[in-house]
Design a protein around this motif. Structure first.
Motif, PDB file in Angstrom:
ATOM      1  N   ASP A  39      60.927 -22.967  -7.979  1.00 19.26           N
ATOM      2  CA  ASP A  39      62.266 -23.036  -8.562  1.00 19.26           C
ATOM      3  C   ASP A  39      63.339 -23.009  -7.481  1.00 19.26           C
ATOM      4  N   ILE A  40      63.167 -22.142  -6.485  1.00 15.00           N
ATOM      5  CA  ILE A  40      64.139 -22.072  -5.389  1.00 15.00           C
ATOM      6  C   ILE A  40      64.155 -23.385  -4.613  1.00 15.00           C
ATOM      7  N   ALA A  41      62.962 -23.930  -4.336  1.00 18.77           N
ATOM      8  CA  ALA A  41      62.881 -25.174  -3.579  1.00 18.77           C
ATOM      9  C   ALA A  41      63.548 -26.327  -4.328  1.00 18.77           C
ATOM     10  N   ARG A  42      63.273 -26.433  -5.621  1.00 19.46           N
ATOM     11  CA  ARG A  42      63.875 -27.510  -6.420  1.00 19.46           C
ATOM     12  C   ARG A  42      65.390 -27.333  -6.506  1.00 19.46           C
ATOM     13  N   TRP A  43      65.823 -26.096  -6.631  1.00 28.00           N
ATOM     14  CA  TRP A  43      67.248 -25.752  -6.662  1.00 28.00           C
ATOM     15  C   TRP A  43      67.947 -26.225  -5.389  1.00 28.00           C
ATOM     16  N   GLY A  44      67.357 -25.917  -4.244  1.00 31.86           N
ATOM     17  CA  GLY A  44      67.959 -26.294  -2.969  1.00 31.86           C
ATOM     18  C   GLY A  44      67.933 -27.783  -2.714  1.00 31.86           C
ATOM     19  N   LEU A  45      66.863 -28.458  -3.129  1.00 32.17           N
ATOM     20  CA  LEU A  45      66.761 -29.900  -2.936  1.00 32.17           C
ATOM     21  C   LEU A  45      67.657 -30.671  -3.896  1.00 32.17           C
ATOM     22  N   GLY A  46      68.022 -30.033  -4.994  1.00 34.11           N
ATOM     23  CA  GLY A  46      68.873 -30.699  -5.971  1.00 34.11           C
ATOM     24  C   GLY A  46      68.154 -31.784  -6.749  1.00 34.11           C
ATOM     25  N   VAL A  47      66.895 -31.540  -7.086  1.00 36.55           N
ATOM     26  CA  VAL A  47      66.096 -32.529  -7.810  1.00 36.55           C
ATOM     27  C   VAL A  47      65.702 -31.976  -9.173  1.00 36.55           C
ATOM     28  N   GLY A  48      65.266 -32.871 -10.061  1.00 34.95           N
ATOM     29  CA  GLY A  48      64.818 -32.468 -11.383  1.00 34.95           C
ATOM     30  C   GLY A  48      63.307 -32.472 -11.462  1.00 34.95           C
ATOM     31  N   ALA A  49      62.763 -33.058 -12.527  1.00 29.36           N
ATOM     32  CA  ALA A  49      61.315 -33.136 -12.680  1.00 29.36           C
ATOM     33  C   ALA A  49      60.746 -34.173 -11.723  1.00 29.36           C
ATOM     34  N   PRO A  50      59.499 -34.019 -11.277  1.00 26.05           N
ATOM     35  CA  PRO A  50      58.928 -34.925 -10.281  1.00 26.05           C
ATOM     36  C   PRO A  50      58.434 -36.231 -10.894  1.00 26.05           C
ATOM     37  N   SER A  51      58.127 -37.180 -10.022  1.00 29.03           N
ATOM     38  CA  SER A  51      57.530 -38.446 -10.458  1.00 29.03           C
ATOM     39  C   SER A  51      56.062 -38.527 -10.097  1.00 29.03           C
ATOM     40  N   ALA A  52      55.601 -37.645  -9.211  1.00 25.69           N
ATOM     41  CA  ALA A  52      54.185 -37.661  -8.833  1.00 25.69           C
ATOM     42  C   ALA A  52      53.790 -36.307  -8.251  1.00 25.69           C
ATOM     43  N   ALA A  53      52.521 -35.962  -8.421  1.00 26.07           N
ATOM     44  CA  ALA A  53      51.957 -34.742  -7.847  1.00 26.07           C
ATOM     45  C   ALA A  53      50.614 -35.072  -7.207  1.00 26.07           C
ATOM     46  N   HIS A  54      50.453 -34.693  -5.961  1.00 26.87           N
ATOM     47  CA  HIS A  54      49.215 -34.906  -5.225  1.00 26.87           C
ATOM     48  C   HIS A  54      48.671 -33.514  -4.894  1.00 26.87           C
ATOM     49  N   GLY A  55      47.676 -33.059  -5.632  1.00 31.91           N
ATOM     50  CA  GLY A  55      47.254 -31.677  -5.508  1.00 31.91           C
ATOM     51  C   GLY A  55      45.820 -31.470  -5.087  1.00 31.91           C
ATOM     52  N   PHE A  56      45.611 -30.357  -4.405  1.00 33.61           N
ATOM     53  CA  PHE A  56      44.269 -29.889  -4.050  1.00 33.61           C
ATOM     54  C   PHE A  56      44.203 -28.408  -4.379  1.00 33.61           C
ATOM     55  N   GLY A  57      43.127 -27.990  -5.003  1.00 26.07           N
ATOM     56  CA  GLY A  57      42.945 -26.581  -5.298  1.00 26.07           C
ATOM     57  C   GLY A  57      41.478 -26.242  -5.447  1.00 26.07           C
ATOM     58  N   THR A  58      41.094 -25.080  -4.956  1.00 27.98           N
ATOM     59  CA  THR A  58      39.701 -24.672  -5.039  1.00 27.98           C
ATOM     60  C   THR A  58      39.602 -23.156  -4.879  1.00 27.98           C
ATOM     61  N   LYS A  59      38.396 -22.635  -5.055  1.00 27.50           N
ATOM     62  CA  LYS A  59      38.126 -21.218  -4.792  1.00 27.50           C
ATOM     63  C   LYS A  59      37.321 -21.129  -3.499  1.00 27.50           C
ATOM     64  N   LEU A  60      37.964 -20.633  -2.484  1.00 28.86           N
ATOM     65  CA  LEU A  60      37.311 -20.484  -1.192  1.00 28.86           C
ATOM     66  C   LEU A  60      36.771 -19.081  -0.968  1.00 28.86           C
ATOM     67  N   VAL A  61      37.460 -18.100  -1.509  1.00 28.06           N
ATOM     68  CA  VAL A  61      37.102 -16.700  -1.260  1.00 28.06           C
ATOM     69  C   VAL A  61      36.509 -16.042  -2.498  1.00 28.06           C
ATOM     70  N   PHE A  62      37.019 -16.373  -3.672  1.00 30.60           N
ATOM     71  CA  PHE A  62      36.598 -15.700  -4.895  1.00 30.60           C
ATOM     72  C   PHE A  62      35.471 -16.441  -5.612  1.00 30.60           C
ATOM     73  N   GLN A  63      34.688 -17.174  -4.886  1.00 31.32           N
ATOM     74  CA  GLN A  63      33.552 -17.863  -5.481  1.00 31.32           C
ATOM     75  C   GLN A  63      32.581 -16.861  -6.097  1.00 31.32           C
ATOM     76  N   GLY A  64      32.072 -17.210  -7.279  1.00 31.62           N
ATOM     77  CA  GLY A  64      31.077 -16.354  -7.919  1.00 31.62           C
ATOM     78  C   GLY A  64      31.662 -15.390  -8.929  1.00 31.62           C
ATOM     79  N   ASP A  65      32.994 -15.221  -8.965  1.00 31.36           N
ATOM     80  CA  ASP A  65      33.559 -14.359  -9.997  1.00 31.36           C
ATOM     81  C   ASP A  65      33.982 -15.222 -11.177  1.00 31.36           C
ATOM     82  N   THR A  66      34.691 -14.654 -12.130  1.00 27.71           N
ATOM     83  CA  THR A  66      34.971 -15.367 -13.378  1.00 27.71           C
ATOM     84  C   THR A  66      36.308 -16.105 -13.391  1.00 27.71           C
ATOM     85  N   GLN A  67      37.059 -16.035 -12.326  1.00 25.54           N
ATOM     86  CA  GLN A  67      38.349 -16.722 -12.294  1.00 25.54           C
ATOM     87  C   GLN A  67      38.154 -18.236 -12.389  1.00 25.54           C
ATOM     88  N   GLU A  68      38.986 -18.863 -13.189  1.00 26.89           N
ATOM     89  CA  GLU A  68      38.943 -20.317 -13.324  1.00 26.89           C
ATOM     90  C   GLU A  68      40.003 -21.003 -12.473  1.00 26.89           C
TER      91      GLU A  68
END
Length: 607
Positions: A429-458
């Motif tokens: 929210d702070i970043a979008r506020w400072g940039l003066g932009v609204g909703a995005p047109s694209a998202a390029h994301g990466f996410g994984t569990k590197l440390v909490f592997q084996g527990d129940t977090q999704e």
């Protein structure tokens, strides 16, 4: 009793038995200290977990919510949270020159540590850790009370009510609270004692006709902070508490009454009955994420203004319905991203937009946390005081499990939005506020569990997402790690704005500007309080101001979290149309933009 800074000193006689009761979001523990045994008399943990902690007069012994094995020995690891007990607590404590024992903790797990200090000093320390949901206090006790001044302090547990009671009958004789500064990532970041909050109101309330009557929905965690804050503002009062678990009503309603001149709030378990009460002007929604939208929509339909915690929604469709409800019923809906009202944040954002950094093309929002594992636990019977059906609300119906009900819900997609929606949305929210932009047109994301592997977090413990915006040369990068015992850029969370002449680093405790050649232009320190954001909401409801984070602003920032999560889950970039808030050319991703709900908890197509 004597107060000095963050230390409360109490005088007790040698060997005098003592019990310590802490009223907390998910539990009420009672500890009786006498001789060589400290016993937990009541708790939130399932029945198989032992309530007993062994104490030695000569040695440091610790137990982590210990489960008793069949042979009577104690299991060395906490069965619910997975932390090993500290084996050398005494080496981590050292007295300062003024005699106050200072505690150094290698982690912030929910352990109960019991230590002996040679009968010369005794220390009680309630330290839930900054990331506990729910948080269990860490207790440091001495086996005998010395004929000296005992020291009771807190590292990061502001305002836990502490009741000293007699050892024989456990009858309350006095209540004390621990004064500590506010921190938003501490699970019990709000005190319920007027003297412990930095904005305690010493001037009294406004006239009844000039006060906003507020009902707080969800009275644990962030709810504790909100009810405490609103109860102490001059222009508001907490008239009602609403929670699916009635266990917490007696203690918390009394504490709220103490904050607002003796006025005891009414307690209601079902939000639908709460919203039928005409005297309520506004509701503050501090439920788990999956309830934010429905509570807000229902609140607007019932004619109430709404303060809703971040993230404002569980998915993008819900967020749009919230905006539509606020506009249709002409209600003020403020999102709880408090940085929008923080003076130093506003000053820094004005600097970003002033041109002094040059052309600002990029912002990096970062979230560095030290979270914990969520090991699997068996389903258990529903507590008698809990309405589990209401708690699940629009989420799929499932069996009761302490992981779902307590800390773990944030990390399951049915209820939470991961830490990108939990903490990261503040920085997005702070970043979008400072940039003066609204909703995005694209998202390029990466996410994984590197440390909490084996527990129940999704949800991922490591995430990196890049956003672009329509008709703009601005780029926003989100960077998150939940396993770091250190901070980035000097702040736990924050934003860096990169300009062609200089860059600006902004965090909760200040900001600085670095110029060409890595020269520090200046640095400003600041303190952070959510009081201005709560005051702004009250003023907006009374028609005296505009909300600093209107639901549309909050929705646009929360879209970033939702799209980032979707791109990370699916493992591919997503194209987004801000005009109709649709995902382009990806049916699988489009199906995850919203959900219908269930039973009597359906998200309406039209509000």
């Amino acid at each position: 009793m004597e107060r000095t800074g963050a230390v409360v000193s109490l005088k007790k006689r040698v060997g005098q038995p003592l019990a310590l009761e802490t009223i907390h979001r998910h539990l009420a523990w009672q500890f009786a200290l006498g001789g060589t045994r400290a016993e937990c008399r009541a708790g939130y943990f399932p029945k198989p977990i032992s309530r007993a902690l062994e104490v030695s007069n000569d040695n440091v012994i610790s137990a982590a919510c210990a489960r008793r094995k069949a042979d009577g020995t104690r299991q060395s690891q906490c069965p619910q949270y997975g932390f090993e007990p500290c084996r050398n607590l005494k080496s981590m404590t050292e007295p300062k020159k003024d005699g106050v024992i200072q505690r150094r903790h290698p982690h912030s797990g929910p352990l109960f540590h019991v230590a002996d200090y040679g009968r010369k000093q005794a220390a009680w320390e309630l330290n839930p850790g900054r990331q506990m949901y729910p948080v269990l206090p860490t207790l440091v006790l001495a086996t005998q009370l010395p004929d000296q001044v005992d020291h009771l302090g807190s590292c990061c547990a502001p305002g836990i009510p502490v009741t000293l009671v007699s050892s024989s009958r456990l009858l309350s004789t006095s209540q004390r609270t621990i004064p500590m500064p506010i921190h938003r990532r501490q699970a019990i970041a709000a005190t319920l004692a007027a003297s412990t909050l930095p904005w305690a109101n010493a001037t009294g309330k406004a006239a009844p006709s000039d006060r906003l009557n507020i009902a707080v929905v969800g009275i644990r965690g962030r709810g504790r902070a909100l009810l405490s804050g609103f109860a102490q503002l001059k222009g508001s009062q907490v008239t009602h508490l609403c929670d699916v678990n009635t266990e917490y009503f007696p203690a918390i309603s009394r504490q709220v009454a103490d904050l607002q001149g003796g006025k005891v709030p009414e307690c209601v378990q079902d939000i639908r009955k709460l919203l039928a009460i005409q005297s309520i002007d506004a509701i503050a929604v501090a439920t788990p994420d999956h309830w934010h939208a429905l509570a807000t929509i229902w609140g607007c339909q019932a004619g109430k203004h709404v303060y809703v915690e971040k993230p404002c929604s569980h998915n993008i469709v819900e967020g749009r319905r919230m905006v539509e409800a606020a506009r249709k019923y002409q209600r003020v809906v403020q999102v709880g991203t408090q940085s929008r009202s923080a003076p130093h944040m506003m000053e820094a954002i004005a600097y970003v937009k002033s041109g002094k950094l040059g052309e600002v093309h990029m912002a990096r929002a970062f979230n560095s946390q030290l979270r914990r594992r969520v090991p699997a636990v068996a389903d258990t019977p529903i507590p008698a005081t809990l309405d589990w059906d209401i708690w699940q609300g629009p989420a799929p119906k499932r069996a009761f499990n302490t992981n779902r009900y307590s800390y773990g819900w944030r990390w399951y997609w049915d209820y939470g939005t991961g830490d990108m929606g939990n903490d990261g949305v503040h920085d997005l929210d702070i970043a979008r506020w400072g940039l003066g932009v609204g909703a995005p047109s694209a998202a390029h994301g990466f996410g994984t569990k590197l440390v909490f592997q084996g527990d129940t977090q999704e949800t991922p413990d490591t995430q990196s997402v890049l956003f672009t915006f329509p008709d703009s040369d601005k780029v926003l990068h989100f960077d998150q790690r939940l396993w770091t015992p250190y901070h980035m850029e000097g702040y736990e969370n924050g934003v860096v704005f990169y300009g062609t002449l200089a860059y600006l680093v902004l965090g909760r405790s200040g900001w600085r500007v670095i110029e060409k050649g890595n020269k520090l232009a200046f640095e400003k320190k600041a303190s952070f309080s959510e009081k201005p954001h709560l005051e702004n909401f009250v003023q907006a409801c009374m028609g005296k101001a505009k909300p600093n984070c209107d639901i549309l602003e909050g929705h646009h920032s929360t879209i970033l979290a939702h799209l980032g999560n979707l791109s990370s889950r699916l493992g591919r970039p997503l194209k987004f149309n801000p005009a109709d808030e649709s995902i382009l050319g990806d049916g699988e991703a489009s199906a995850l933009l919203g959900r219908q709900g269930r039973g009597g908890f359906v998200i309406p197509d039209k509000v």
